[in-house]
Design an enzyme around this catalytic site. Structure first.
Site, mmCIF file in Angstrom:
data_model
loop_
_atom_site.group_PDB
_atom_site.id
_atom_site.type_symbol
_atom_site.label_atom_id
_atom_site.label_comp_id
_atom_site.label_asym_id
_atom_site.label_seq_id
_atom_site.Cartn_x
_atom_site.Cartn_y
_atom_site.Cartn_z
ATOM 1 N N ASP A 156 -35.690 113.588 -73.496
ATOM 2 C CA ASP A 156 -35.089 114.069 -72.249
ATOM 3 C C ASP A 156 -34.676 115.534 -72.384
ATOM 4 O O ASP A 156 -34.863 116.351 -71.471
ATOM 5 C CB ASP A 156 -33.872 113.197 -71.896
ATOM 6 C CG ASP A 156 -33.408 113.373 -70.455
ATOM 7 O OD1 ASP A 156 -34.168 113.917 -69.640
ATOM 8 O OD2 ASP A 156 -32.274 112.936 -70.136
ATOM 9 N N ARG B 21 -40.111 120.435 -55.070
ATOM 10 C CA ARG B 21 -38.936 120.245 -55.951
ATOM 11 C C ARG B 21 -39.243 119.336 -57.132
ATOM 12 O O ARG B 21 -38.402 119.139 -57.991
ATOM 13 C CB ARG B 21 -37.791 119.640 -55.135
ATOM 14 C CG ARG B 21 -37.250 120.538 -54.023
ATOM 15 C CD ARG B 21 -36.233 119.767 -53.195
ATOM 16 N NE ARG B 21 -35.185 119.200 -54.024
ATOM 17 C CZ ARG B 21 -34.556 118.058 -53.734
ATOM 18 N NH1 ARG B 21 -34.857 117.374 -52.653
ATOM 19 N NH2 ARG B 21 -33.611 117.607 -54.540
ATOM 20 N N LYS B 22 -40.436 118.759 -57.162
ATOM 21 C CA LYS B 22 -40.744 117.773 -58.202
ATOM 22 C C LYS B 22 -41.500 118.416 -59.368
ATOM 23 O O LYS B 22 -42.514 119.083 -59.169
ATOM 24 C CB LYS B 22 -41.605 116.648 -57.626
ATOM 25 C CG LYS B 22 -40.906 115.832 -56.561
ATOM 26 C CD LYS B 22 -41.705 114.565 -56.339
ATOM 27 C CE LYS B 22 -42.030 114.398 -54.900
ATOM 28 N NZ LYS B 22 -42.763 113.173 -54.616
HETATM 29 C C1 LIG Z 1 -27.784 120.796 -68.571
HETATM 30 C C2 LIG Z 1 -28.038 121.932 -69.381
HETATM 31 C C3 LIG Z 1 -27.180 122.349 -70.455
HETATM 32 C C4 LIG Z 1 -27.895 123.182 -71.469
HETATM 33 C C5 LIG Z 1 -28.280 122.421 -72.622
HETATM 34 C C6 LIG Z 1 -29.715 122.323 -72.856
HETATM 35 C C7 LIG Z 1 -30.198 120.946 -72.590
HETATM 36 C C8 LIG Z 1 -31.123 120.973 -71.414
HETATM 37 C C9 LIG Z 1 -31.788 119.672 -71.141
HETATM 38 C C10 LIG Z 1 -30.890 118.695 -70.501
HETATM 39 C C11 LIG Z 1 -31.699 117.569 -69.975
HETATM 40 C C12 LIG Z 1 -30.823 116.457 -69.562
HETATM 41 C C13 LIG Z 1 -31.175 116.044 -68.171
HETATM 42 C C14 LIG Z 1 -30.291 114.952 -67.755
HETATM 43 O O1 LIG Z 1 -29.831 114.199 -68.527
HETATM 44 S S1 LIG Z 1 -29.951 114.837 -66.081
HETATM 45 C C15 LIG Z 1 -28.883 113.400 -66.036
HETATM 46 C C16 LIG Z 1 -29.620 112.140 -65.672
HETATM 47 N N1 LIG Z 1 -30.102 112.199 -64.330
HETATM 48 C C17 LIG Z 1 -29.292 112.024 -63.294
HETATM 49 O O2 LIG Z 1 -28.095 111.780 -63.425
HETATM 50 C C18 LIG Z 1 -29.937 112.137 -61.943
HETATM 51 C C19 LIG Z 1 -29.287 111.203 -60.940
HETATM 52 N N2 LIG Z 1 -30.076 111.259 -59.684
HETATM 53 C C20 LIG Z 1 -29.854 112.223 -58.765
HETATM 54 O O3 LIG Z 1 -28.935 113.050 -58.882
HETATM 55 C C21 LIG Z 1 -30.799 112.243 -57.608
HETATM 56 O O4 LIG Z 1 -31.357 110.986 -57.405
HETATM 57 C C22 LIG Z 1 -31.948 113.283 -57.800
HETATM 58 C C23 LIG Z 1 -31.363 114.689 -57.984
HETATM 59 C C24 LIG Z 1 -32.810 112.942 -58.993
HETATM 60 C C25 LIG Z 1 -32.826 113.277 -56.577
HETATM 61 O O5 LIG Z 1 -32.016 113.271 -55.448
HETATM 62 P P1 LIG Z 1 -32.254 114.282 -54.221
HETATM 63 O O6 LIG Z 1 -31.388 113.823 -53.111
HETATM 64 O O7 LIG Z 1 -32.070 115.675 -54.690
HETATM 65 O O8 LIG Z 1 -33.788 114.096 -53.944
HETATM 66 P P2 LIG Z 1 -34.464 113.231 -52.789
HETATM 67 O O9 LIG Z 1 -33.951 111.856 -52.733
HETATM 68 O O10 LIG Z 1 -34.412 114.080 -51.539
HETATM 69 O O11 LIG Z 1 -35.963 113.155 -53.308
HETATM 70 C C26 LIG Z 1 -36.762 114.327 -53.439
HETATM 71 C C27 LIG Z 1 -38.145 113.867 -53.828
HETATM 72 O O12 LIG Z 1 -38.105 113.324 -55.166
HETATM 73 C C28 LIG Z 1 -38.519 111.954 -55.146
HETATM 74 N N3 LIG Z 1 -37.691 111.198 -56.077
HETATM 75 C C29 LIG Z 1 -36.358 111.296 -56.241
HETATM 76 N N4 LIG Z 1 -35.942 110.460 -57.219
HETATM 77 C C30 LIG Z 1 -37.040 109.829 -57.655
HETATM 78 C C31 LIG Z 1 -37.280 108.868 -58.644
HETATM 79 N N5 LIG Z 1 -36.288 108.360 -59.398
HETATM 80 N N6 LIG Z 1 -38.526 108.452 -58.851
HETATM 81 C C32 LIG Z 1 -39.550 108.958 -58.136
HETATM 82 N N7 LIG Z 1 -39.405 109.881 -57.179
HETATM 83 C C33 LIG Z 1 -38.168 110.311 -56.940
HETATM 84 C C34 LIG Z 1 -38.300 111.483 -53.726
HETATM 85 O O13 LIG Z 1 -39.147 110.392 -53.411
HETATM 86 C C35 LIG Z 1 -38.641 112.723 -52.939
HETATM 87 O O14 LIG Z 1 -40.053 112.839 -52.883
HETATM 88 P P3 LIG Z 1 -40.754 113.293 -51.540
HETATM 89 O O15 LIG Z 1 -40.369 112.243 -50.504
HETATM 90 O O16 LIG Z 1 -40.214 114.641 -51.207
HETATM 91 O O17 LIG Z 1 -42.201 113.300 -51.852
#
Ligand SMILES: CCCCCCCCCCCCCC(=O)SCCNC(=O)CCNC(=O)[C@H](O)C(C)(C)COP(=O)(O)OP(=O)(O)OC[C@H]1O[C@@H](n2cnc3c(N)ncnc32)[C@H](O)[C@@H]1OP(=O)(O)O
Length: 259
Positions: free
Chosen positions: A171, A217-218
């Protein structure tokens, strides 16, 4: 390493990011229990500013560098990857204890590393005990390579890494790649992992990730986790990240499905 239990992977070939991520100032209060089936508003989006410019080398401490807990194999592979940065094709990404520390403005000052949120992969202080890793970003901004030594505190089955630890590594590798590609905040929406061979504790592994497709956005990504010789493919994964607004405005509440 590389007992050949997994499938043989294709050599990834060439060589290696500067990211400054904004993470939310998430409070870590004990959650108040809520009645089931009551839709809850989503928390604010994490800030995530990706900067490909900064040279995050001042305090806080960059942890993506060798320490006493790194094995000889880890050091050797790290040096090999560092050499790939000399021609600019890859870049090493500094890594800090807290998401907050990745903010460019925070890097201009001395930060009190007191209690508070910590990056999941940086929550073990003992050198060599947890994740020891460094991530490199390809100049294209669409590939990341994570070198990781899997410490003994990541145990699942005796002597082997926990599947959740591998998922965390994946991830983070794909997440860094998605952030670089998105140039804004992006969150994991979907992560699918095939575990093909167990990862021995102490092993040094390489996770290679790339953007497969970026539609609106994907961001669709893939990732392979191998031993350093590319003899054993430990895991392969696909992921979907969704770009999100870089602000704190709460999105519309997501309703819980009724059982
Ligand atoms: C952080 C950095 C710190 C720096 C350190 C370095 C590390 C860096 C790395 C860190 C890495 C760590 C990372 C972590 O740990 S991130 C933490 C784990 N993830 C989360 O907590 C995310 C929780 N979910 C959400 O917040 C929302 O559901 C999201 C933002 C994902 C979408 O909600 P939003 O309301 O914004 O979007 P929408 O509903 O308008 O949908 C938009 C489009 O997307 C499609 N869609 C949505 N969901 C799914 C799905 N599950 N499967 C398939 N498709 C899906 C949907 O059909 C639509 O498609 P279309 O109809 O337009 O075609």
């Amino acid at each position: 390493m590389g007992g050949g239990r997994g499938r043989r992977s294709n050599p990834a070939g060439d060589s290696i990011p500067q990211l400054c991520h904004r993470t939310p100032g998430v409070p870590i209060d004990v959650p108040v229990p809520t009645p089931p089936h009551v839709p809850q508003p989503r928390p604010p989006r994490p800030h995530c500013c990706v900067s490909l410019q900064a040279s995050c080398s001042v305090s806080p401490q960059d942890l993506a560098v060798p320490n006493a807990g790194w094995s000889a194999a880890m050091c050797e592979q790290y040096q090999r990857l560092l050499r790939c940065t000399t021609n600019g094709s890859w870049r090493r990404i500094p890594s800090y204890r807290r998401g907050l520390d990745h903010l460019p403005e925070v890097l201009q000052m001395t930060v009190d590393p007191g209690p508070g949120p910590r990056l999941f992969l940086r929550n073990v202080d003992a050198e060599g005990a947890g994740f020891e890793y460094a991530i490199f970003l390809h100049a294209s901004g669409r590939r990341t390579r994570c070198l990781c030594q899997v410490g003994p505190y990541l145990e699942g089955h005796q002597g082997f890494a926990h599947g959740g630890a591998i998922a965390t590594l994946v991830d983070t590798t794909v997440g860094t790649c998605a952030l670089a590609a998105a140039k804004m905040s992006a969150m994991t929406a979907k992560l699918s992992i095939s575990y093909l061979a167990p990862v021995p504790l102490g092993a040094v592994v390489v996770a290679d990730s790339r953007v497969e497709q970026h539609e609106g956005r994907k961001i669709f990504l893939s990732c392979q986790v191998c031993d350093t010789q590319r003899d054993t493919l430990y895991a392969e994964a696909t992921a979907l990240f969704i770009q999100v607004e870089d602000n704190n405005s709460p999105p519309s509440p997501a309703a819980c499905p009724q059982r």
